[in-house]
Design a protein around this motif. Structure first.
Motif, PDB file in Angstrom:
ATOM      1  N   ILE A 145     -50.056   8.715  46.122  1.00 56.54           N
ATOM      2  CA  ILE A 145     -50.187   7.441  46.833  1.00 56.54           C
ATOM      3  C   ILE A 145     -49.380   6.380  46.093  1.00 56.54           C
ATOM      4  CG2 ILE A 145     -51.801   5.726  47.717  1.00 56.54           C
ATOM      5  CD1 ILE A 145     -53.972   8.006  47.412  1.00 56.54           C
ATOM      6  N   TYR A 192     -55.357  11.870  50.884  1.00 52.80           N
ATOM      7  CA  TYR A 192     -54.479  10.698  50.952  1.00 52.80           C
ATOM      8  C   TYR A 192     -55.185   9.528  51.629  1.00 52.80           C
ATOM      9  CZ  TYR A 192     -50.330   7.908  52.073  1.00 52.80           C
ATOM     10  OH  TYR A 192     -49.432   6.882  52.204  1.00 52.80           O
ATOM     11  N   ARG A 196     -56.155   6.254  49.548  1.00 54.00           N
ATOM     12  CA  ARG A 196     -55.298   5.112  49.867  1.00 54.00           C
ATOM     13  C   ARG A 196     -56.146   3.887  50.192  1.00 54.00           C
ATOM     14  NH1 ARG A 196     -51.013   5.004  54.807  1.00 54.00           N
ATOM     15  NH2 ARG A 196     -52.927   5.530  55.928  1.00 54.00           N
ATOM     16  N   SER A 200     -56.145   0.269  48.006  1.00 56.23           N
ATOM     17  CA  SER A 200     -55.793  -1.017  48.591  1.00 56.23           C
ATOM     18  C   SER A 200     -56.875  -2.074  48.420  1.00 56.23           C
ATOM     19  CB  SER A 200     -55.501  -0.846  50.082  1.00 56.23           C
ATOM     20  OG  SER A 200     -56.648  -0.394  50.784  1.00 56.23           O
TER      21      SER A 200
END
Length: 201
Positions: A145, A192, A196, A200
């Motif tokens: 990532i 993923y 992810r 974030s």
């Protein structure tokens, strides 16, 4: 100290200081025996990242053109790469990979076959399934990532082994290869997407 350990230490320093890397799930890597690491592909940094996150050495295929460049050839060979002819079934590279797994080594592969221009995960090529089904290797999905930007976090996640028992027992066919490939890619995407969203935050 081997060249591999020296290069790995160098890359670990870069990933730590420049990319603020985070490694998750390295305990999922068996301490011995054959392993196939299957990762998504977003950058030329991916192979050293994949190998730097764990203690065991990882071996890779690399396009044969790179082995014609003296300095590059020396470096990637010492980092565990061996040549493959792209766009055709390279029997020598296939034999080399299966021999590595037979010898209990770790093989790293990017099933998409090329880097993703968008960062999103694409379809996998069935070569990864061939290696998985023709060996008794533990198949580990890996999510990378990014982005690889200075002082931005990069995360690599090693997932739990994928159970391919039923597919290994099934009759070998193009459908079996496709099913195994889709399963591997689905596990990579699951990792993923999960991590992810965490990165974030």
């Amino acid at each position: 100290m081997s060249y591999y350990r020296i290069f790995r230490g160098f890359f670990r320093t870069i990933f730590s200081l420049v990319f603020r890397w985070q490694v998750i799930g390295r305990d999922h890597i068996p301490k011995e025996g054959p392993v196939i690491l299957c990762a998504n592909h977003i950058s030329l940094w991916d192979p050293p990242l994949l190998g730097s996150g764990i203690e065991r050495q990882v071996f890779f295929m690399a396009k044969e053109e790179l082995f014609r460049i003296p300095v590059i050839s020396f470096l990637i060979t010492k980092f565990g790469a061996f040549p493959v002819k792209r766009g055709a079934g390279d029997r020598a590279a296939i034999r080399s990979t299966l021999k590595l797994l037979e010898d209990g080594k770790i093989f790293g592969i990017f099933p998409e076959g090329t880097r993703s221009k968008t960062g999103e995960i694409g379809e996998g090529m069935t070569g990864v399934a061939m290696f998985a089904l023709k060996s008794q290797a533990e198949v580990i999905p890996v999510a990378i990532i990014g982005p690889y930007r200075p002082f931005r976090p990069v995360t690599i996640v090693y997932g739990k082994p994928i159970d391919l028992t039923a597919l290994r027992q099934a009759k070998s066919s193009s459908d079996t290869l496709k099913e195994a490939t889709d399963l591997i890619m689905a596990e990579i995407k699951k990792l993923y997407d999960e991590h992810r969203s965490k990165q974030s935050v």
